[in-house]
Design an enzyme around this catalytic site. Structure first.
Site, short mmCIF file in Angstrom:
data_model
loop_
_atom_site.label_atom_id
_atom_site.label_comp_id
_atom_site.label_asym_id
_atom_site.label_seq_id
_atom_site.Cartn_x
_atom_site.Cartn_y
_atom_site.Cartn_z
N GLN A 5 12.88 43.78 57.21
CA GLN A 5 14.26 43.88 57.69
C GLN A 5 15.24 43.81 56.51
O GLN A 5 14.86 43.44 55.40
CB GLN A 5 14.55 42.77 58.72
CG GLN A 5 14.07 41.39 58.29
CD GLN A 5 13.58 40.51 59.43
OE1 GLN A 5 13.74 40.82 60.60
NE2 GLN A 5 13.00 39.36 59.09
N ASP A 19 14.95 30.41 59.11
CA ASP A 19 15.99 29.65 58.40
C ASP A 19 15.67 28.16 58.39
O ASP A 19 16.33 27.39 57.68
CB ASP A 19 17.36 29.91 59.03
CG ASP A 19 17.37 29.58 60.52
OD1 ASP A 19 17.29 28.40 60.87
OD2 ASP A 19 17.43 30.52 61.34
N GLY A 24 4.14 36.32 64.63
CA GLY A 24 3.97 35.30 65.67
C GLY A 24 3.21 35.82 66.88
O GLY A 24 2.57 35.04 67.59
N ASP A 67 12.18 31.40 68.42
CA ASP A 67 13.49 31.45 67.75
C ASP A 67 13.53 32.76 66.96
O ASP A 67 13.43 32.77 65.74
CB ASP A 67 13.59 30.22 66.82
CG ASP A 67 14.89 30.19 66.04
OD1 ASP A 67 15.72 31.10 66.19
OD2 ASP A 67 15.05 29.25 65.23
N PRO A 119 10.55 43.89 64.72
CA PRO A 119 9.36 43.03 64.81
C PRO A 119 9.39 42.05 65.97
O PRO A 119 8.36 41.51 66.37
CB PRO A 119 9.35 42.29 63.46
CG PRO A 119 10.71 42.44 62.88
CD PRO A 119 11.29 43.69 63.47
N1 SAM Z 1 19.09 32.27 65.66
C1 SAM Z 1 18.81 33.62 65.40
C2 SAM Z 1 19.35 34.58 66.41
O1 SAM Z 1 19.12 34.41 67.62
O2 SAM Z 1 20.03 35.52 66.00
C3 SAM Z 1 17.39 33.80 65.03
C4 SAM Z 1 17.23 33.29 63.65
S1 SAM Z 1 15.70 33.37 62.88
C5 SAM Z 1 16.27 33.76 61.27
C6 SAM Z 1 14.91 34.85 63.47
C7 SAM Z 1 13.59 35.11 62.75
O3 SAM Z 1 12.69 35.79 63.64
C8 SAM Z 1 13.70 36.00 61.51
O4 SAM Z 1 13.51 35.20 60.37
C9 SAM Z 1 12.58 37.05 61.69
O5 SAM Z 1 11.85 37.29 60.51
C10 SAM Z 1 11.72 36.37 62.76
N2 SAM Z 1 10.85 37.28 63.52
C11 SAM Z 1 11.16 38.44 64.13
N3 SAM Z 1 10.06 38.97 64.70
C12 SAM Z 1 9.03 38.10 64.47
C13 SAM Z 1 7.65 38.08 64.82
N4 SAM Z 1 7.09 39.07 65.51
N5 SAM Z 1 6.89 37.02 64.41
C14 SAM Z 1 7.45 36.01 63.71
N6 SAM Z 1 8.75 35.99 63.34
C15 SAM Z 1 9.53 37.01 63.73
#
Ligand code: SAM
EC number: 2.5.1.16
Length: 283
Positions: free
Chosen positions: A34, A89, A141, A159, A166
């Site tokens: 991303q 984060d 995940g 989260d 992804p």
């Molecule tokens: N609070 C935020 C929001 O709702 O906008 C979410 C924050 S957190 C940074 C989201 C995280 O989800 C990102 O770091 C991203 O890399 C992760 N992510 C997205 N798809 C994923 C997957 N399939 N497996 C694990 N992590 C994933």
């Protein structure tokens, strides 16, 4: 607006936008998964943006991180093992580790770069990463949950970013079935479920997918989050066990500080708005 002075996240389908006045752009990079941007804002501290969507600001992240953690942790009778899917984060991990009952918390984010940048630009959110109960994994995940053994986790906190890229598979019935298969008896999933004002259809589909995966008890909770579209966000808990009660006494005597969460906020977050009850056919 001058795009060099303001960061704006537009939601064209809703005809809305949210802007923050920017002091500096601190960083940008295309990771394997991303596009990541970090800004210093005039009034909200630092800001993390992923693929054009606001993720976290220094000033208001406490709403989201506290409400993604404490209601579920005070609903489960004895949460020992917690997995955070996404959450790179590290703010949710920090909140989870405030609970003395938690023995092992694993954060599973697909993108290691999010955590490495959070360590630089949001060090306060990463302050518990060295806790001996914490483990950080950088893999998908969806795969982590699919490969997990039965009875291996008490609470799964999803989260994630929005259901595109992804994170798309994290909102599917197949993913919830895999969650159901690895949860312990009173286990639960809590997932950020977007805005009830803007994304009601998505919440309905998500709740249906959770039910079809065998979760007979669902609870959507509501909280403010001005950084996200509409400023009013939600999370949905799914469990095979009853969700109508939480450990109210423990919540009222929590042995740690929070900025937003307390026992009364917990109760208030469970109140279901009229239009929501009607749309979800709730009594
Ligand atoms: N609070 C935020 C929001 O709702 O906008 C979410 C924050 S957190 C940074 C989201 C995280 O989800 C990102 O770091 C991203 O890399 C992760 N992510 C997205 N798809 C994923 C997957 N399939 N497996 C694990 N992590 C994933």
């Amino acid at each position: 607006m001058n795009p060099t002075e303001w960061f704006t996240e537009q939601v064209p389908a809703a005809g809305t936008a949210f802007s923050l006045k920017i002091k500096n752009k601190l960083h940008e990079e295309q990771s394997e998964f991303q596009f990541l941007e970090m800004y210093e804002t005039e009034t909200f501290g630092n800001l993390m943006v992923i693929d054009g969507c606001t993720m976290v600001s220094t000033r208001d992240n406490f709403f989201y991180h506290e409400m993604m953690s404490h209601p579920a942790l005070y609903t489960h009778p004895n949460p020992k093992t917690v997995w955070i899917i996404g959450g790179g984060d590290c703010g949710t991990l920090r909140e989870v580790l405030k609970h003395p009952l938690v023995e092992h918390a694993v954060q599973i984010d697909i993108d290691e770069r999010v955590t490495r940048l959070a360590e630089i630009y949001f060090p306060e959110l990463c302050e518990s990463n060295g806790d001996p109960r914490a483990e950080l994994k950088f893999i998908d995940g969806i795969k982590w949950v699919k490969d997990a053994a039965p009875n291996s986790v008490d609470i799964i906190i999803v989260d994630s970013t929005d259901p595109v890229g992804p994170a798309e598979g994290l909102f599917s019935a197949a993913f919830y079935r895999d969650c159901a298969a690895c949860l312990t008896e009173n286990g639960m999933v809590i997932q950020q479920s977007e805005s009830a004002l803007l994304h009601l259809k998505l919440i309905g589909e998500m709740r249906d997918a959770m039910s079809s995966a065998g979760f007979g008890h669902l609870q959507t909770l509501f909280f403010p989050q001005c950084l996200y579209p509409s400023g009013w966000w939600s999370a949905t808990i799914a469990s095979k066990a009853d969700l109508s009660k939480f450990r109210e006494h423990d919540s009222a005597n929590k042995p740690f500080e929070t900025v937003y969460y307390n026992v009364d906020i917990h109760k208030a977050s469970l109140a279901q708005p009229e239009f929501f009850k009607k749309a979800m056919a709730l009594k």
